[in-house]
Design an enzyme around this catalytic site. Structure first.
Site: not given
Lengths: 813, 250
Positions: B94-96
């Site tokens: 899950i992206s930053q």
């Protein structure tokens, strides 16, 4: 002396059996190193190779320290210890690689995640175990009578040489898992050879044999491949299957196919057509290339939407069909591109024979035939440098595609690996092989901020300068969102070529970055950066201010040379501070993993080495308390260990170019150094050298190395065109006198110490091991910053100082 | 009596899940469900994003409303609001948070926008998109991730997000053309079908480069003549996940 008295007691080592066991254990230890390097490349990435070498030598060093501390116990029953250690080695060779798979490790996150460092340490400690046993067994043998040491050391070196060769040969027929089983059996046989005929030892032998059988059968070794490699990612996609899998010394090749398997990196955004169906070929689970199933030449038009198509448009005005040389043919996309443009002669170089066999065999109908078996195409399993030096043929287009996978260079995975493809000398040879008006096309993945691309441009410019040309007139640089391509010609670019390139870029929405006569506002139009960075950098690199620009750039973009062939290492250590200042903690994002791993391994080895070297000296341990000549012993074996490895690695690097294949170079260098060194050791058996002789031998090594510094390149150049067999023989003969002299020094020193201060013998073995570790790991780091010539000079200094230390090693004769 | 027992049981389960019928019913009537759980942490996350230079308040408001901790595996829940990507299995992350904010901003969404997401992952980015528009279509190739994300989005009330288990390369032509396309997985190639499914005047955002190295965010714009221009927006790194302890330190 009656016959009974001549037989060794059960605690003593029987001479011949000991040497046979030494041969076998040395072969197994080297074989294990190579097998673990294979296994880790498959599971993680190949930059762990240096870690394996480091761990192996560290295990040997640590065994020396342990023997120093346990000397009295061991000496009392050497044979039993020897056999027990070999049995432990046999068991651990089989179990450790399996257990290592349980450690959760993703080394690419090392700069970010502290838990990865702990995982790496756990892996190293685990892998250390078999080398500790192997080193311990060899160390026990070296506790034998000083008159026997020359022969023992010879058996050790010759066994190591045979192990290196044997392992590489075995990799052609055995899987990595089977290799571990084979090595365990070798260690078991070694144990059987020296085993005292007592019930418990025979019982132990049988127990280990049963264990090997049970583990090999019931718990097969399977690589725990990182989920961040491409192969697990593909296999997560529905309908994906592995069509073929082959293993060899250069890696494991997997061919995957499935409805969601796609591979067409670097396509221009304007391309709206179809990419032909394809399978993807992966090397060690990563570094993908595709084999496209085309039905006619028009199917290759998608390749015309990459920047690599530019040179064909630049030579398209000629009446005759173009000829092309493809360096690193892989799945054959660049061959297809050449055929698409009507090339009637295509020479494709592909070093990996297994890949060639796949494309001409099982993948023939899936696209292999269209490229590798086309009548216009000749596929040669040659290294590019070797081919360029020996061939007299010229080409209209020489294509150097990005041989590393998309992303690998971005992560700095190759930062610690040398490459002789991207050097001033290599580009010079490529320019030599161009026909008049021909174009050399070098493509790199675009990076943020740019590095490789600018370094390739600077390297090409330096090559042109060496030929006496003005690079600004011979070069062009274009890019799209994914790739940057340098186009170089031995002659100044013609007006028609410049025009063709402009049209090519305009039609496809590619950016012109450098071209003779290009204005700044013509650059940076399609894939827009904040400033025309590439244009400005190219102007600076091709203008009079290039040195100042290069020195001031954050990354190392100076031309790579054969002496400093580290094209992929673009982050100098000094830049780390600048990065931290500029980006704070996020500066870690730019750290190059390969170099980081090497530096971390070196720091770790030095730290552990110091502890284990100093440990026997502390008063509490008491093992070496009161021993004389500790300092000269320390200096002598430290310098010998470092000097030996530095010389061996430097020769290996020199021979990569000469023998045109890293595998031949490794085999020839290791075999020549170990076998000739072994013969040198043998020459000291029963004829102990006095200190004058040791010093004289050191000076011989110094003199021969100094000659190599001055004349090796020129000497080898005389026979570059000779057949491989002749070159292998010349390489071996060149190394032989040096390795013979080097091989005399270690047992001679050890015998001298054994006569005078026997307690220091295992400690000397440990010191030598640690120095070998540090030198092996430090060598590429030193060469990347200072060049291999400097490393050779450092080796000269090591042997010179070892000679000085030898003078204090014993009393006068 | 049996009905009464069932009702009590249903009520208990609903309360335990925090998803009682009244909340579900109202979810359809407002842009996105709001949850007060861990709001303070979410605010701190937004402060970090602001410090990067993000000034788009509509994006920040959207992110303030989405419970990121619901989109990470339980083992990562403590680090849910740390400024790092987190692993969600299958080699995916899950992206930053800042990258999610920046990619969303670049899309310039309006309530009428039709947006396609390639790479649903845990569904977090899709939930953020649903704060802007009713027309969110998301494609995930890993079946397990697609099923879990679909269930999660439904459970949290994001009923207007359509999840498809399929090959992102092909896009989702049935709902094309799109005003915006967001590709959340790093790519070495830009699938031609996606470019074709972008409306003239549309925008596509895609990270370029490997997951664990320095990347660029690329903005692709299709002009009215159907020609493409792209822009390298920033050097980013989808920083890899960190251990729970490290994440908590940040």
């Amino acid at each position: 002396m009656n016959h009974r008295a001549a037989l060794p007691s059960e605690s003593e080592l029987p001479l011949r059996r000991t040497r046979v066991a030494l041969l076998l254990v040395s072969a197994a230890a080297i074989g294990l190193q190579l097998s673990l390097m294979r296994a880790l490349s498959l599971q993680l990435w190949s930059h762990l190779a240096y870690m394996v070498i480091g761990v192996a030598l560290l295990g040997f060093g640590a065994s020396g320290t342990a023997l120093t501390l346990l000397r009295r116990l061991v000496v009392a029953n050497k044979r039993a210890w020897f056999a027990a250690l070999l049995l432990l080695l046999a068991g651990s060779v089989l179990l450790i690689p399996r257990a290592a798979g349980w450690i959760p490790l993703n080394v690419q996150f090392l700069a970010w995640d502290r838990s990865q460092a702990a995982g790496l340490l756990a892996l190293e400690l685990m892998l250390l175990v078999p080398f500790l046993f192997a080193g311990g067994a060899i160390g026990v043998a070296l506790l034998d009578h000083s008159t026997r040491l020359g022969g023992h050391y010879a058996a050790n070196l010759i066994g190591s040489g045979a192990g290196a060769f044997g392992a590489v040969l075995a990799m052609h027929v055995l899987t990595t898992g089977a290799l571990f089983t084979a090595l365990a059996i070798v260690a078991l046989v070694a144990a059987a050879v020296v085993l005292p005929l007592r019930r418990r030892f025979v019982g132990g032998l049988v127990a280990v044999a049963v264990l090997i059988g049970a583990v090999a059968y019931g718990w097969p070794w399977r690589p725990a491949m990182s989920e961040y490699k491409a192969l697990p990612g593909y296999l997560d996609m529905p309908g994906t299957e592995i069509l073929h899998q082959v293993e060899g010394p250069l890696g494991r090749i997997d061919v995957v196919a499935g409805p969601a398997v796609r591979h067409a990196p670097g396509l221009g955004l304007g391309f709206a057509g179809e990419v032909p169906p394809h399978v993807v070929v992966l090397n060690d689970g990563d570094a993908a290339s595709a084999v496209y199933q085309v039905h006619n030449l028009a199917d290759w038009r998608f390749m015309d939407a990459t920047t690599r198509a530019a040179p064909y448009h630049m030579v398209s005005g000629r009446p005759e069909a173009p000829s092309a040389l493809i360096i690193g043919a892989g799945g054959g996309a660049d061959i297809g591109l050449a055929l698409h443009h009507g090339a009637d002669v295509v020479v494709a170089l592909e070093m990996n024979r297994q890949l060639v066999d796949l494309l001409t065999g099982p993948l023939r109908a899936r696209g292999g035939e269209a490229v590798y078996l086309d009548p216009a195409v000749t596929v040669l399993p040659h290294d590019a440098r070797g081919y360029l030096i020996r061939s007299v043929r010229t080409f209209d287009v020489i294509q150097l595609p990005p041989v590393d996978a998309f992303g690998a260079s971005g992560a700095g995975l190759h930062a610690a690996q040398e490459s002789y493809l991207y050097t001033v000398e290599a580009f010079g040879e490529m320019l030599d092989r161009l026909s008049r008006g021909g174009v050399l096309c070098i493509t790199r993945w675009a990076r943020t901020p740019p590095r490789d691309e600018l370094r390739a441009l600077a390297t090409a410019a330096a090559a042109l300068r060496r030929r006496g040309g003005e690079p600004a007139d011979h070069l062009a640089l274009i890019r799209n969102w994914a790739t940057a391509t340098i186009l170089a010609s031995a002659q100044p670019l013609a007006a028609a070529q410049i025009e063709a390139l402009r049209a090519f870029c305009d039609e496809r929405g590619f950016d012109l970055c450098y071209l003779p006569g290009l204005a700044r506002d013509e650059a940076n139009r399609y894939h827009v950066l904040d400033t025309p960075l590439y244009y400005d950098a190219a102007q600076a690199l091709l203008g009079p201010g290039r040195d100042a620009f290069t020195a001031g750039y954050l990354f190392d973009i100076a031309p790579a040379t054969d002496d400093r062939p580290y094209f992929f290492r673009s982050l100098p250590w000094t830049a780390l501070f600048a990065l931290r200042e500029e980006f704070g903690a996020h500066g870690r994002a730019f750290v190059e993993l390969g170099a980081l791993m090497s530096a971390a391994a070196l720091a770790q080895d030095i730290l552990v080495g110091l502890v284990l070297i100093v440990l026997p000296l502390v008063p509490l341990g008491g093992a070496l308390r009161g021993a004389r000549r500790r300092l000269p012993t320390l200096a002598y074996f430290l310098l010998l260990g470092a000097g030996f490895m530095l010389l061996e690695i430097c020769f290996l690097q020199k021979l990569i170019l000469y023998l045109a294949h890293p595998l031949y170079a490794a085999a020839a260098t290791i075999a020549a150094f170990l076998v000739c060194g072994g013969l040198g050791s043998l020459s000291t058996a029963g004829l102990p050298l006095g200190r004058r002789a040791i010093v004289a031998t050191s000076l011989v090594v110094v003199a021969l190395t100094a000659v190599a510094v001055v004349g090796l390149d020129r000497w080898l150049a005389l026979s570059l065109g000779a057949p491989l067999g002749a070159r292998l023989a010349i390489a071996g003969l060149t190394i032989a006198p040096l390795a013979f002299a080097m091989g005399r020094l270690f047992p001679a020193g050890l015998a001298a110490v054994g006569r005078d201060q026997p307690a220091l013998v295992p400690w000397a073995w440990a010191v030598n091991g640690f120095a070998s570790v540090a030198a092996t790991v430090a060598c590429p780091l030193l060469a990347a910053d200072f060049g291999f010539r400097t490393v050779l000079l450092l080796a000269v200094a090591c042997y010179l100082l070892a000679g000085v230390s030898a003078w204090r090693l014993t009393d006068a004769e | 009596m049996r009905i009464a027992r069932c009702f009590v049981l249903w009520l208990l389960v609903s309360v335990a899940w925090g998803l009682g019928a009244p909340a579900d019913a109202s979810a359809a009537d407002r842009p996105a469900p709001r949850t007060p759980a861990r709001q303070a942490e979410r605010n701190r996350m937004l402060d970090v994003i602001r410090r990067y230079g993000m000034t788009d308040e509509t994006v920040l408001r959207a992110m303030a409303g989405v419970p990121r901790h619901e989109f990470v595996p339980p083992a990562q829940a403590r680090s849910a609001y740390a400024d790092t990507p987190l692993p969600i299995g299958h080699g995916q992350t899950i992206s930053q948070p800042y990258i999610v904010a920046e990619m969303t901003r670049l899309l310039r969404l309006t309530p009428q926008s039709r947006v396609l997401e390639i790479g649903t992952g845990s569904g977090y980015q899709a939930a953020i998109l649903a704060e802007f528009t009713e027309h969110v279509y998301t494609v995930e190739i890993i079946e397990e991730l697609a099923a879990e994300a679909d269930q999660r989005l439904q459970r949290l009330g994001y009923h207007r997000v359509s999840v498809l288990h399929g090959d992102g390369w092909e896009g989702w032509p049935e709902h094309a053309p799109y005003d915006a396309i967001i590709v959340t997985c790093a790519a070495g190639q830009i699938p031609p079908p996606l470019l074709q499914q972008l409306k003239p005047g549309g925008r596509m955002v895609i990270p370029v480069g490997p997951r664990y190295a320095v990347q660029s965010l690329m903005l692709v714009e299709k002009d009215l003549d159907e020609r493409f221009r792209s822009r390298s927006v920033m050097a980013v790194r989808f920083v890899p996940f960190v251990s729970e302890r490290t994440g908590a330190d940040r």
